[in-house]
Design an enzyme around this catalytic site. Structure first.
Site, mmCIF file in Angstrom:
data_model
loop_
_atom_site.group_PDB
_atom_site.id
_atom_site.type_symbol
_atom_site.label_atom_id
_atom_site.label_comp_id
_atom_site.label_asym_id
_atom_site.label_seq_id
_atom_site.Cartn_x
_atom_site.Cartn_y
_atom_site.Cartn_z
ATOM 1 N N LYS A 251 30.643 -47.522 113.805
ATOM 2 C CA LYS A 251 30.653 -48.495 114.883
ATOM 3 C C LYS A 251 29.243 -49.034 115.069
ATOM 4 O O LYS A 251 28.254 -48.349 114.824
ATOM 5 C CB LYS A 251 31.174 -47.889 116.190
ATOM 6 C CG LYS A 251 30.373 -46.748 116.791
ATOM 7 C CD LYS A 251 29.149 -47.134 117.598
ATOM 8 C CE LYS A 251 29.472 -48.190 118.634
ATOM 9 N NZ LYS A 251 28.195 -48.589 119.352
ATOM 10 N N THR A 262 20.968 -46.225 112.989
ATOM 11 C CA THR A 262 21.289 -47.574 113.471
ATOM 12 C C THR A 262 22.702 -47.725 113.996
ATOM 13 O O THR A 262 23.151 -48.838 114.167
ATOM 14 C CB THR A 262 21.053 -48.671 112.406
ATOM 15 O OG1 THR A 262 22.002 -48.535 111.370
ATOM 16 C CG2 THR A 262 19.662 -48.616 111.845
ATOM 17 N N GLU A 349 26.378 -58.931 117.248
ATOM 18 C CA GLU A 349 26.791 -59.580 118.496
ATOM 19 C C GLU A 349 26.523 -61.085 118.462
ATOM 20 O O GLU A 349 25.382 -61.525 118.360
ATOM 21 C CB GLU A 349 26.080 -58.923 119.684
ATOM 22 C CG GLU A 349 26.595 -57.510 119.920
ATOM 23 C CD GLU A 349 25.771 -56.706 120.907
ATOM 24 O OE1 GLU A 349 26.307 -55.733 121.454
ATOM 25 O OE2 GLU A 349 24.594 -57.043 121.125
ATOM 26 N N ASN A 472 24.996 -59.531 125.846
ATOM 27 C CA ASN A 472 24.059 -58.526 126.376
ATOM 28 C C ASN A 472 23.692 -58.781 127.815
ATOM 29 O O ASN A 472 23.353 -57.835 128.543
ATOM 30 C CB ASN A 472 22.815 -58.493 125.481
ATOM 31 C CG ASN A 472 23.098 -57.785 124.165
ATOM 32 O OD1 ASN A 472 23.159 -56.565 124.124
ATOM 33 N ND2 ASN A 472 23.323 -58.553 123.119
#
Length: 477
Positions: A251, A262, A349, A472
């Protein structure tokens, strides 16, 4: 990559490196890198070929409630058959407000081996501390279970966070009739929030009843946070004439930068391999896979890669990672790790571009790597890609600020097969229309030659879009 039994030269050097005694991951990685040079270049080229060869199209599934729109760069979850010796189950513990599975438990047979690579982040997390300490204590022998939760990182939570991990491991140990130190634990989610371990322990009876050997897709989905698609990879290899399976899930979407691990990744094989050999393999192949991808330059406090070997395939037990009987296994393991690592970038993202950055002509491999990473993480470079602008001046800027040896008057920049600059000047064949057309593609390649040597390095990254800021900015709200 072709490997022949009895090969000498670099092969012997590689074997000696892999036979080195287990050391802390940071030291082992450096030792292996030195020992595998000059084999490193061949390994890298083979990895890049396999990565390109195994790129896959994607058919988008329906969105789950509360999920983000699926990345346009997503790839399908592979067909992953059961791997002998491992069972898994998921459950909803309530770490998220919406209805979704957020707990994964895996069980392993007696005698299973385990190895891991973890974040070097200065803060770290309670689960990372637990795994590192107990893998060192047990030498990776007889690991019995893995517990992973999404929705709470349990990082920067002090002694209470460590106590929560211990209680989870203790409860799982009682349930699976093993010592608590034989239980690996991982968490992902918001930093600074203490893990409510009761949410996990109260679900263990239910989870035990639901254990199955055929649950990879659900397992991959349960550990996601801002991921838009579950990530998995699978391969089969031959070990001394016996077919063994290698499967993994991971993930990650944001807070991705190369400093292993990471993200969270869990890879299982039914091969019989000693923990020391597993550690050598995972430490070696991390460098050009998970440590060669970056989304935003921010590494996480919880990064964990765990590799398990159940020993249930019927293949002979291998105690040396350099054993020639593992030649095919090493290739396939590297492929699985590369596949998973690149999926992290594809799910970056807000990403709309999958970008391969290659630096050639550098003085050393470390120098090439630093230059490639500087380009890959430059906000100005990444936003230019988002705007489909072949602004090669920004790439030149990033090369210069890497503070590595370069020859300005010999530097060249290429987008795919199109030259933007050559020998320190705008290329005489530069064509703005062709460049603009190329930049509209979803998968792009940039090659920079810095003109001072023969070393090279490749990293994979994505663009930086407005969507990244939105995701974010709203992460906790």
């Amino acid at each position: 990559m072709s490997r022949k039994p009895g090969a000498s030269g670099p092969r012997q050097t590689a074997a000696k490196a892999l036979e080195a005694a287990a050391k802390p991951v940071e030291v082992m990685s450096q030792t292996l890198e030195r020992a595998f040079d000059p084999l490193a270049g061949a390994l890298k080229r083979a990895a890049l070929k396999r990565a390109d060869k195994h790129s896959r199209p994607f058919g988008q599934p329906a969105l789950a409630k509360g999920a983000l729109p699926i990345s346009p760069l997503a790839v399908p979850f592979p067909l992953m058959p059961p791997i002998a010796g491992v069972q898994m189950a998921t459950a909803r513990c309530g770490f998220y407000k919406h209805d979704r599975e957020d707990l994964l438990v895996m069980s392993f047979p007696e005698g299973a081996s385990c190895a891991g690579v973890f974040t070097r982040h200065g803060v770290g997390s309670a689960p990372v501390d637990w795994c590192k300490r107990h893998l060192e204590m047990t030498k990776g022998e007889d690991v019995k279970a893995l517990v992973v939760n999404a929705g709470c990182a349990n990082s920067f939570t002090g002694r209470p966070g460590a106590d929560a991990v211990r209680r989870v491991a203790s409860a799982v140990g009682k349930r699976f009739d093993c010592r608590q130190r034989d239980v690996m634990v991982a968490s992902t989610g918001v930093i600074g929030v203490l893990l409510d371990d009761a949410k996990i322990t109260h679900r263990l009876a239910e989870v035990e009843q639901r254990l199955t050997a055929d649950g990879w897709a659900g397992a991959a989905q349960a550990i996601t946070t801002t991921d838009t698609f579950p990530k998995g990879a699978y391969a089969e290899a031959q070990v001394d004439g016996v077919t063994v399976r290698i499967g993994g899930i991971c993930k990650g979407s944001g807070m991705i930068a190369p400093d292993m691990a990471t993200m969270l990744a869990f890879v299982v094989t039914d091969a019989a391999i000693s923990p020391a050999a597993l550690q050598n393999l995972v430490s070696l192949y991390t460098r050009n896979t998970f440590n060669a991808v970056t989304v935003d330059g921010d590494r996480s406090t919880n990064d964990t890669l765990l590799l398990f070997a159940t020993g249930q395939s019927g293949a002979p037990r291998i105690s040396r990672a350099g054993d020639r009987r593992l030649a095919d296994f090493r290739d396939k393991l590297e492929h699985v790790l590369m596949d998973l690592a690149q999926q992290l970038v594809r799910d970056g993202e807000g990403a709309s571009k999958f970008i391969k950055i290659t630096v050639t002509g550098a003085e050393t491999a470390a120098s090439a790597r630093k230059i490639a990473r500087t380009i890959a993480e430059s906000p100005l470079v990444k936003t230019a890609f988002a705007g489909e602008d072949a602004n090669w001046g920004r790439i030149v800027m990033a090369v210069g600020r890497a503070d590595e040896p370069i020859d300005r008057d010999s530097m060249s920049v290429r987008f795919g097969d199109l030259w933007a600059a050559h020998d320190g000047l705008v290329s005489p064949t530069y064509d703005e229309a062709k460049m603009s057309a190329y930049m509209k593609g979803a998968e792009l390649e940039v090659t920079v030659d810095v003109g001072v040597g023969r070393a090279a390095s490749t990293m994979w990254t994505c663009d930086l879009t407005k969507r990244y800021v939105e995701i974010n900015g709203d992460y906790r709200s």
